[in-house]
Design a protein around this motif. Sequence first.
Motif, mmCIF file in Angstrom:
data_model
loop_
_atom_site.group_PDB
_atom_site.id
_atom_site.type_symbol
_atom_site.label_atom_id
_atom_site.label_comp_id
_atom_site.label_asym_id
_atom_site.label_seq_id
_atom_site.Cartn_x
_atom_site.Cartn_y
_atom_site.Cartn_z
ATOM 1 N N UNK A 387 0.829 -1.197 0.000
ATOM 2 C CA UNK A 387 0.000 0.000 0.000
ATOM 3 C C UNK A 387 0.865 1.249 0.000
ATOM 4 N N UNK A 388 0.227 2.401 -0.182
ATOM 5 C CA UNK A 388 0.949 3.680 -0.255
ATOM 6 C C UNK A 388 0.628 4.517 0.988
ATOM 7 N N UNK A 452 -5.263 7.486 6.133
ATOM 8 C CA UNK A 452 -4.121 6.766 6.695
ATOM 9 C C UNK A 452 -3.217 6.181 5.609
ATOM 10 N N UNK A 453 -3.823 5.545 4.606
ATOM 11 C CA UNK A 453 -3.045 4.909 3.538
ATOM 12 C C UNK A 453 -3.916 4.808 2.292
ATOM 13 N N UNK A 454 -3.284 4.415 1.177
ATOM 14 C CA UNK A 454 -3.972 4.322 -0.104
ATOM 15 C C UNK A 454 -3.676 2.976 -0.750
ATOM 16 N N UNK A 455 -4.668 2.451 -1.466
ATOM 17 C CA UNK A 455 -4.580 1.110 -2.051
ATOM 18 C C UNK A 455 -4.402 1.173 -3.560
ATOM 19 N N UNK A 456 -4.092 0.009 -4.139
ATOM 20 C CA UNK A 456 -3.991 -0.143 -5.581
ATOM 21 C C UNK A 456 -2.564 -0.045 -6.071
ATOM 22 N N UNK A 457 -2.295 -0.571 -7.272
ATOM 23 C CA UNK A 457 -0.925 -0.554 -7.813
ATOM 24 C C UNK A 457 -0.318 0.838 -7.944
ATOM 25 N N UNK A 458 -1.150 1.876 -8.042
ATOM 26 C CA UNK A 458 -0.616 3.237 -8.135
ATOM 27 C C UNK A 458 -0.959 4.085 -6.912
ATOM 28 N N UNK A 459 -1.666 3.511 -5.936
ATOM 29 C CA UNK A 459 -2.057 4.293 -4.765
ATOM 30 C C UNK A 459 -3.145 5.304 -5.062
ATOM 31 N N UNK A 460 -3.972 5.035 -6.064
ATOM 32 C CA UNK A 460 -5.015 5.976 -6.449
ATOM 33 C C UNK A 460 -6.207 5.946 -5.496
#
Length: 506
Positions: A387-388, A452-460
Amino acid sequence: MLPEAEIIRVARDLLYNRAMVYYQDKPIGTLAAIPQKTHAYVEGQLKVVGSSPDLNYHEVFIRDNVPVMVFFLLDGRADIMRRFLDTCLSLQSTHPQTAGTFPSSFTVDGDRLLGDYGQRAIGRVISVDATLWWPILAYVYVQRSQDEDWARQPQVQNGLQRFLDLILHPGFREAPTLHVPDGAFMIDRPMDVWGCPLEIQVLLYGALLSTAALIQLDLNTKERCGGDPFAQKQVWQTKQVVNWARRLRRYLLKYYWVNTHTVQVLRRRPTEQYGDAISNEYNIQTETIPHWLQHWLGSRGGYLIGNVRTGRLDFRFFSLGNCLGAIFDVLSQAQQRALFSLILHNRGELIAEMPLRICHPPLDDVDWRNKTGYDPKNRAWCYHNAGHWPCLLWFLILAVLRHQQGAPGSGAQRSGPDSGLRNGWLYLPMQDLLQESYQKLLKRLPEQKWAEYFDGPTGMWMGQQARLYQTWTIAGLLLAHHLLKVNPEDATVFNLPKLGSLYRGC
């Protein structure tokens, strides 16, 4: 998008006026996440009915308060950091089995403080990093505030002694690394990070340097130690700590550092060797070296791998451990440049739409099932599994600025056209990378309610289970703004003592 000045004003207001925790009418830290008002229908009308605690996000975490306390220190509020350090010290465990450890978190319970040493945590994980962060923050506080009298207080020196008693003891392993269970640091859920994960080892190195310096500060005021058993113990422990730190740095650079050259050497080493003078001490099979490393490293890149275990190297890239390796000068100047080159080369994965990815690559498919225990929160590209996390960007900024400024620490000579990043080929690309990343935080964090955080292969995408108004997300933006826009010279705030000077002091 709001003007930059307004975003910073809002962030400061959230940190100082919404997140602060008070004990005996004094600020002692900040909540993990600011509670949000809840709504319910009362007599047919939707009304605000107050806020409710969300698991343990209403507690004060030592780990989460690292960026918060650094920002307070740079913002002229060293008094808050001192109270935070004192509060943590008052909660240092004296239980026979856990003596010397610091709590993962604490909360105000009426007229007392209640610490969590893992007995309430999900999965009963133990935050080893909290114990390692305390002496580092203590040293940073003393150096910045020049409050040496605080460091010489008996309760502080006794706390350092308890910390050293915890880690300076015989064990079954000769290696200088610290062996911990799964989930013992920021990645606090099962992610196959048991053993000797990088982040713990780098924090251990910083904690050893900081502790030795704080003890030497006290010893410098004592004329003779002959008749003082406590001072004699201080002298003995300082020597042990400095020697341990030297061994640990050499070990990390020998076994954790990889680049294209070291990988090629590792691939050609024989296996099943026995004896003292062998080249493949941990019996690493060529088949365990992943093919994605070739593209990941590029021609100039290098980094510290995630873990070293018998027959198993963890080649995942962990962002915080590598940034701290640069900040604490575990890495030489040339190795730091190789690390920054790797980050630049892989900016599409590590930065993407939301800096900074916590680790790469994610555990997927069978690995995810077997190593996380089917953890739905840690699916691939989510939470701690690639995650990002916006709270990590300021560590990268700090590492790059220290290098550009030629910060002392490793003792490396700096001469010629490529001394540090200041005049080297990496300078402009890294500056662009940091500025671009900062602009992404400015644009997206207020829109996404300081998630808090971001999901996905690009953090979108906002994290599926991300808490909003996360305090270290807010503090991370404030630190990024301070270091890039207000005073880049403050990148020296994490200058730890030089290993060579500590060795001569012994």
